[in-house]
Design a protein around this motif. Structure first.
Motif, short mmCIF file in Angstrom:
data_model
loop_
_atom_site.label_atom_id
_atom_site.label_comp_id
_atom_site.label_asym_id
_atom_site.label_seq_id
_atom_site.Cartn_x
_atom_site.Cartn_y
_atom_site.Cartn_z
N ALA A 18 -22.15 7.90 7.78
CA ALA A 18 -22.24 7.53 6.36
C ALA A 18 -22.48 8.73 5.46
CB ALA A 18 -23.36 6.51 6.17
N ASN A 19 -23.10 9.76 6.01
CA ASN A 19 -23.44 10.91 5.16
C ASN A 19 -22.32 11.96 5.11
OD1 ASN A 19 -25.14 12.25 3.42
ND2 ASN A 19 -26.21 13.36 5.05
N VAL A 20 -21.23 11.72 5.84
CA VAL A 20 -20.13 12.69 5.82
C VAL A 20 -19.17 12.35 4.69
CG1 VAL A 20 -18.11 13.54 7.09
CG2 VAL A 20 -20.30 13.28 8.27
N ALA A 21 -18.98 13.32 3.76
CA ALA A 21 -18.11 13.05 2.61
C ALA A 21 -16.69 13.50 2.90
CB ALA A 21 -18.64 13.78 1.38
N ALA A 22 -16.52 14.65 3.55
CA ALA A 22 -15.18 15.17 3.82
C ALA A 22 -15.27 16.16 4.97
CB ALA A 22 -14.61 15.86 2.58
N THR A 23 -14.17 16.33 5.68
CA THR A 23 -14.14 17.32 6.76
C THR A 23 -12.87 18.16 6.63
OG1 THR A 23 -12.96 15.79 8.22
CG2 THR A 23 -15.37 15.79 8.38
N ALA A 24 -12.92 19.37 7.21
CA ALA A 24 -11.74 20.23 7.17
C ALA A 24 -11.60 20.92 8.51
CB ALA A 24 -11.87 21.27 6.06
N PRO A 25 -10.38 20.93 9.08
CA PRO A 25 -10.17 21.57 10.37
C PRO A 25 -10.13 23.09 10.22
CG PRO A 25 -8.08 20.82 9.51
CD PRO A 25 -9.13 20.40 8.49
N ARG A 26 -10.65 23.77 11.20
CA ARG A 26 -10.58 25.24 11.16
C ARG A 26 -10.26 25.77 12.55
NH1 ARG A 26 -15.64 27.41 7.52
NH2 ARG A 26 -14.74 26.97 5.49
N LEU A 27 -9.49 26.85 12.56
CA LEU A 27 -9.27 27.55 13.81
C LEU A 27 -9.75 28.97 13.57
CD1 LEU A 27 -8.14 27.39 16.65
CD2 LEU A 27 -5.87 27.91 15.75
N VAL A 28 -10.80 29.32 14.26
CA VAL A 28 -11.43 30.61 13.99
C VAL A 28 -11.08 31.57 15.12
CG1 VAL A 28 -13.64 31.77 13.64
CG2 VAL A 28 -13.29 29.48 12.73
N TRP A 29 -10.57 32.73 14.76
CA TRP A 29 -10.18 33.72 15.76
C TRP A 29 -10.54 35.10 15.24
CZ3 TRP A 29 -9.01 31.59 20.21
CH2 TRP A 29 -8.54 32.40 21.27
N TYR A 30 -10.10 36.11 15.94
CA TYR A 30 -10.42 37.47 15.53
C TYR A 30 -9.15 38.30 15.66
CZ TYR A 30 -10.54 37.53 20.55
OH TYR A 30 -10.21 37.33 21.86
#
Lengths: 438, 231
Positions: free
Chosen positions: A78-90
């Protein structure tokens, strides 16, 4: 009445007490000013760190994890308003062309000396916008040569080359402008015939523009690229892979409880997953700054102790000198307790006046620090507090009444000790000794 | 005669020095009556100053009693003894013992403010100041109110000390060789003041002195030798 009367005259006839008073004042001033600047600075840094970090981050996801299932699970809270996918690399970043500079040779790219390490965050701008401050990070860049051409779609899919968003500081340092071409070298371990081998992946990008978050550490290391491009390089054929999800909360105040809920909800399908609030994620950084503050308080407190020694020394001198008076005071009707109070009043008066002056000086110099800084800069070219380093408009300060009360308390307790010992010695002095011998 | 103002009964007092007790007073009986001026005469070490300190409640006796107007006072709590010293007894010493930081007027006023609380002092200040000025004028220092002890001669300092001893209106003044540190001319002036005060105010005096001529002018002479009162 004689206690006050004598204490006042003893003090006024001995300018050396100004030394102790000045010492106490200096200590209180430093404790108030430096600590208030530091807590102001800490407050600003926290705000900057918060602005650069999403409310919640889900990470340590096993490779390959696809976004779809994760997104649904998260959306159930209920407390999650929005999410965004991320791919983190170097990767390593090499500028290929700089305005006005000759194109660099491309052969020995991985060994080029001007290659810079970069932490890459693959994002989907449409999902990212409601979750993090990316819109603001792009909008805060005012230089036309660095600005993103289309802030609404900073990393367009249909461009000839995939785009990359670099921090303003990096672009300025590398002498890059929007539209410049850069090359990214990535590395990934792959199993070949059951043996892990390092594979290099290499691709050209076009700088879409700059971002700036005010969190210096974040800007120093990060760059944004389209998540699809990064997936294509690292996880060809493995689907919509993510290794991090940024989460925006409805009520950020409830972050700690949400972290636990979300972690438990995800743990079954994603063993080893970690969920952290923005504070937890930057805990080490924020704690390190906090520790510096504590050490500074300790060092400044030493000044107070030294000032107390000054008060102790000047008062002890006075007591030795004034034992002659103790005999006649006793003959006139003073008790040992009265004698004690005379000298205690002296010490406390020195400490109290020093403390009050120190508080005034501390508060005033915090209020007028910016004016003083501008003046120093204009008159002598000295910048006392380089605000640009920390993206600050002015020197921050936070005058905390509780801290001031603590300083006053410590100062008075120290003053009581410094005055109490010589005063006690005076009270124990045999009055007849001063009457018998001259 | 009436009841003594201040008296010592069988007072014994000794000092411990290096583990050995040296007897200074060995059973002294002594009285001073209202309005009486007693000279305490004796060689150095006879115990005159010690008797004065014991009489003035500065030093408790080892045994024996000190009576003020018939009441034993030597074993009262420290605060009450201090209050008695302040209200009933005035001291004048050979070495004046003025506070160097204070002016003549302030030194005299100090003798008045020992038991007064700061708020009460605000009310009493004017009256106290007027009395202090009057006392200093009566000892001939009306023009030297704002001078500090260092700016005054020995005789002047002793006159300030006398004014200070008088300001709380004591019943008895204990003077320990008040002219011992003055030349004969100045000493004579100071003595005249003491005798005049005695005449005008009717205060009892105990005068410790070596000076037989001065002693002869007193009502009574008490001689001391080796810690005992003679005859």
């Amino acid at each position: 009445m004689y206690r006050l009367f004598l204490a006042l005259h003893y003090l006024l006839s001995r300018p050396i007490h100004l030394l102790g008073m000045g010492g106490v004042m200096l200590g209180v001033w430093a404790l108030i000013l430096v600590v208030s600047i530091f807590s102001g600075f800490l407050r600003e840094v926290r705000a900057h760190v918060q602005s650069a970090t999403s409310d919640l981050t889900v990470f340590r996801l096993r490779w390959p994890t696809t976004y779809r299932g994760l997104e649904q699970r998260l959306a159930e809270d209920a407390n999650v308003a929005a999410t965004a996918p991320r791919l983190v690399w170097y990767g390593l970043l090499h500028p290929i062309e700089r305005p006005g500079a000759a194109p660099a040779p491309q052969e020995d790219l991985p060994t080029r000396a001007d290659a810079r390490f970069v932490s890459l965050i693959g994002i989907d701008p449409a999902s990212e916008r409601p979750v993090s401050g990316i819109e603001r990070w792009l909008g805060d860049v005012t230089e036309p040569r660095l600005r993103v051409a289309q802030p609404a779609d900073p990393l367009p899919r249909n461009a000839e080359l995939p785009g990359i968003l670099l921090s303003r500081t990096r672009m300025q340092r590398e002498n890059l402008v929007a539209g410049a071409r850069v090359r990214l070298t990535l590395a990934r371990m792959n199993a070949v015939n059951g043996e892990q081998q390092l594979h290099f992946l290499d691709r050209e990008f076009q700088v879409a523009g700059a971002f700036t978050t005010k969190h210096v550490g974040f800007d120093e290391s990060n760059a944004f690229v389209p998540i699809d491009t990064l997936r294509a390089m690292l996880a060809e054929g493995e689907g919509a892979v993510v290794n991090e999800v940024a989460v925006r909360l409805v009520d950020p105040a409830d972050a700690r409880a949400t972290v636990e809920r979300v972690r438990r909800a995800l743990l079954r399908d994603h063993p080893g997953v970690m969920v952290m609030t923005w504070e937890q994620r930057n805990e080490i950084y924020l704690q390190a700054i906090g520790h510096q503050g504590s050490i500074m308080k300790l060092i400044l407190f030493v000044i107070m102790v030294v000032a107390t020694f000054l008060v102790f020394a000047t008062l002890s001198m006075m007591v030795v000198e004034k034992t002659r008076d103790i005999g006649i005071l006793t003959a006139m009707g003073a008790t040992p307790a009265g004698v004690l109070q005379v000298f205690l009043t002296c010490g406390l008066a020195v400490t109290t006046v020093g403390t009050v002056l120190g508080i005034l000086a501390g508060c005033l110099s915090a209020f007028y620090l910016d004016a003083f800084r501008s003046w120093m800069k204009a008159a002598f070219g000295i910048d006392l507090f380089p605000t640009s380093v920390y993206h600050l408009e002015r020197v921050p300060y936070d005058l905390d009444p509780l801290w001031i009360a603590q300083v006053v308390g410590a100062s008075l307790v120290l003053g009581l000790l410094a005055a109490g010992i010589p005063a006690w010695r005076a009270a124990r002095h045999d009055p007849l000794r001063s009457l018998r011998y001259e | 005669m009436t009841q003594p103002v201040l008296s010592a009964e069988k007072v014994v007092k000794g000092y411990t020095l290096g583990g050995e007790t040296i007897p200074v007073l060995r059973g002294v009986d002594f009285q001073v009556h209202a309005g009486e001026m007693v000279a305490l005469l004796g060689a150095s070490g006879a115990g005159k100053s010690t008797l004065l300190h014991v009489l003035g409640l500065l030093d408790p006796p080892d045994s024996g009693r000190i009576l003020l107007a018939g009441q034993p006072v030597h074993d009262l709590p420290i605060r009450e003894r201090a209050a008695i010293r302040h209200r009933q007894i005035g001291f004048v010493f050979q070495f004046y013992h003025l506070i160097p930081e204070l002016t003549a007027l302030q030194n005299v006023l100090l003798g008045r403010m020992m038991l007064t609380r700061p708020l009460a002092w605000l009310r009493e200040r004017r009256a106290a100041r007027a009395r202090a000025v009057q006392l200093l004028e009566s000892v001939g220092l009306g023009k030297r109110l704002r001078h500090r002890p260092a700016q005054l001669s020995g005789g002047e300092r002793q006159r300030v000390a006398i004014a200070r001893a008088l300001i709380a209106r004591p019943r008895v003044i204990l003077a320990d060789e008040p002219t011992g540190n003055l030349d004969s001319h100045t000493a004579a002036e100071v003595l005249e003041i003491l005798f005049r005060i005695h005449r005008e105010e009717g205060i009892s005096f105990v005068l410790v002195t070596h000076n037989a001529e001065l002693a002869a002018r007193c009502h009574r002479i008490v001689r001391m030798k080796d810690g005992l009162v003679l005859g």
